[in-house]
Design a protein around this motif. Sequence first.
Motif: not given
Length: 493
Positions: A125-126, A130-131, A190, A287, A355
């Motif tokens: 994510q960092e 995006l998770p 991602q 996101a 999510w």
Amino acid sequence: MKEPYILSIDQSTQGTKCLLFDCRGSLLHRTDAAHQQIVSPEGWISHNMEEIYRNLISCIRKLVTESGIDKDAVRCIGISNQRETTVAWNRETGKPICSAIVWQCSRSRSVCERIASGGHAALIQERTGLPLSPYFPASKMAWILEHNEEAKMLAAQKKLYLGTVDSWLIYRMTNNTCFRTDYSNASRTQLFNIRTQTYDKDLCSIFGVESSMLPKICDSDSLFGMTDLGGFFNHPIPIHSVLGDSQSALFGQGCLEPGMIKATYGTGSSVVINIGSDPKFSSQGIATSVAWRFKGRTQYIMEGNINYTGAVLTWLTELGLLSSAAESSELARQSNPEDSTYLVPAFTGLGAPYWDSDAKALFSGMSRKTGRAELVRAGLECIAFQIRDVLDCIKKETDLSIRNLFVDGGPTQNEYLMQFQSDLMNAAVQVPNTQELSGIGAAYMSGIAVGIYDESIFHVIHRTSYHPQMSPSLREKKYEGWQNAIKVVLEKQ
């Protein structure tokens, strides 16, 4: 000199749309073709990419023929596409090795669970904004590499290509010569480091995807290749813009300045705010992605994605509660205003801001008198509730006071839904006089790239405005009921 025309391809989840624009930015003609939604017994959702390509060729030929234009006057092509849907193909033949895994499909959930258990979720994510989720292509690519024998063989032979729908279309349209994508699509894989604006070696390693399998990343207004569409055109036409559908709709709405926000109502929905040239990151399940790289400048967005919105109306129709989505507005108006039925449409889990890929759909709050009209109204209203969920998160992240929401997509023609959305947000909803904002965005960017348009072209679009009419107390009562329904779904997992 012949009047120039621009051809736009909007390759959506439900079908192929081809649109023809003149030099004034007006939509002259449209053709479209639906493709099969392949749903397995496990609930996996796939698309046949060969069927989609046949539909594309057919739609473009039909578009040019029916419009009566001289096909030699087509100056350029733009592409807007469903973004996270993932394709794997043989680089030598251009043939897919399996059906494409659609963005809605959560079959790669086990991949994400394994990666999360390895402690990588925070890093992902960092770096990507995006998770970690089966929604995005990285885990879908990993799933293909783990479960498809041909993929394993081609990967070992350095003959496997992996990409989103845009990169496969470009490859086929250019006779298997151009393997490219744009920044908006790459940022949704991602595997893309949003700070360095390149594929990230560590992320590729985590997912087991070699960067050589991935398309070259180009500016969104680049020349992506030339196509004669299998000999249909007398000379090659430049493909001069590529954008993911949500970013393309944002561009088509003219939301080029930071703070401008839009929602696309399609099969699912995307709520997007332009945040300018510096990426910001969310702690609320929203996101961060690239909006586009246009005229050499990168702009970013914050975005919440919802799995089921317009598809809810399709489901209600399949159940027999509607003969068509068009009758839902009037039926909702006929419902009992005191009925408290809610639908949480978690058919393939819940997207932003929750999510939760394990969530299951639920009707709640029904009484003995709940009937067809009330169930249909709940189906319509769940669309607006989900949009508000995302907007509330965006407001927390950006301190933005939302006065206008620019919207697009087929469900925006539903007057009940648009008025309820305005009431629920306590803000104006701006509905354009066309549903084709994703196709328009790709066309306008392509036209600007070749010098047919400038940025004044966005004033061509006219809009209908909806303004809030609901009392504050009723607004919050309804939203509180929705939040309670969501809690029931999440707590049952």
